[in-house]
Motif scaffolding. Sequence first.
Motif, PDB file in Angstrom:
ATOM      1  N   ASN A   1       0.816  -1.222   0.000  1.00  0.00           N
ATOM      2  CA  ASN A   1       0.000   0.000   0.000  1.00  0.00           C
ATOM      3  C   ASN A   1       0.845   1.266   0.000  1.00  0.00           C
ATOM      4  N   LEU A   2       2.150   1.111  -0.014  1.00  0.00           N
ATOM      5  CA  LEU A   2       3.053   2.248   0.011  1.00  0.00           C
ATOM      6  C   LEU A   2       2.986   3.015  -1.310  1.00  0.00           C
ATOM      7  N   LYS A   3       2.864   4.323  -1.228  1.00  0.00           N
ATOM      8  CA  LYS A   3       2.881   5.176  -2.421  1.00  0.00           C
ATOM      9  C   LYS A   3       4.221   5.909  -2.455  1.00  0.00           C
ATOM     10  N   LEU A   4       4.983   5.676  -3.489  1.00  0.00           N
ATOM     11  CA  LEU A   4       6.298   6.284  -3.624  1.00  0.00           C
ATOM     12  C   LEU A   4       6.213   7.561  -4.451  1.00  0.00           C
ATOM     13  N   THR A   5       7.018   8.531  -4.069  1.00  0.00           N
ATOM     14  CA  THR A   5       7.094   9.777  -4.827  1.00  0.00           C
ATOM     15  C   THR A   5       8.561  10.129  -5.038  1.00  0.00           C
ATOM     16  N   VAL A   6       8.803  10.941  -6.026  1.00  0.00           N
ATOM     17  CA  VAL A   6      10.150  11.395  -6.318  1.00  0.00           C
ATOM     18  C   VAL A   6      10.359  12.725  -5.617  1.00  0.00           C
ATOM     19  N   ASP A   7      11.473  12.848  -4.895  1.00  0.00           N
ATOM     20  CA  ASP A   7      11.836  14.090  -4.225  1.00  0.00           C
ATOM     21  C   ASP A   7      12.932  14.752  -5.052  1.00  0.00           C
ATOM     22  N   TYR A   8      12.567  15.751  -5.832  1.00  0.00           N
ATOM     23  CA  TYR A   8      13.520  16.388  -6.735  1.00  0.00           C
ATOM     24  C   TYR A   8      14.517  17.276  -6.010  1.00  0.00           C
ATOM     25  N   ASP A   9      14.254  17.585  -4.729  1.00  0.00           N
ATOM     26  CA  ASP A   9      15.182  18.410  -3.972  1.00  0.00           C
ATOM     27  C   ASP A   9      16.375  17.602  -3.459  1.00  0.00           C
TER      28      ASP A   9
ATOM     29  N   ILE B   1       8.299  -2.263  -8.634  1.00  0.00           N
ATOM     30  CA  ILE B   1       7.896  -0.892  -8.280  1.00  0.00           C
ATOM     31  C   ILE B   1       9.091   0.045  -8.349  1.00  0.00           C
ATOM     32  N   LEU B   2      10.206  -0.347  -7.760  1.00  0.00           N
ATOM     33  CA  LEU B   2      11.386   0.513  -7.741  1.00  0.00           C
ATOM     34  C   LEU B   2      11.993   0.707  -9.124  1.00  0.00           C
ATOM     35  N   SER B   3      11.860  -0.277  -9.997  1.00  0.00           N
ATOM     36  CA  SER B   3      12.415  -0.133 -11.342  1.00  0.00           C
ATOM     37  C   SER B   3      11.613   0.863 -12.179  1.00  0.00           C
TER      38      SER B   3
END
Length: 92
Positions: free
Chosen positions: A41-49, A80-82
């Motif tokens: 159920n984990l939602k991953l996001t990209v942190d551009y900072d 998911i990570l790929s």
Amino acid sequence: GIGVIRTPDGLLLTQRHYELNLLFKFGMTECKSISTPLDRNLKLTVDYDEACDTTLYRQIIESLIYLMITQPDLSYAVGILSQFMESPRTTH
């Protein structure tokens, strides 16, 4: 390489030497293991900072893909990570 261990139930394929080499290569020998590699159920996001070494990230994911030969339980997490490797500008 892949090791083969004979058990009463049949053959067991293992990549223990490869697993240990990965931990050393990526500086993770002190990390603790967990039974579930990634919460479904984990939602991953990209942190551009935050700076990310994309070459290192690719190497880790590609190494884990090879490890899935004997560790199919990693398939979901690696899949998911790929996705971040394929489209780093997409938020997941």
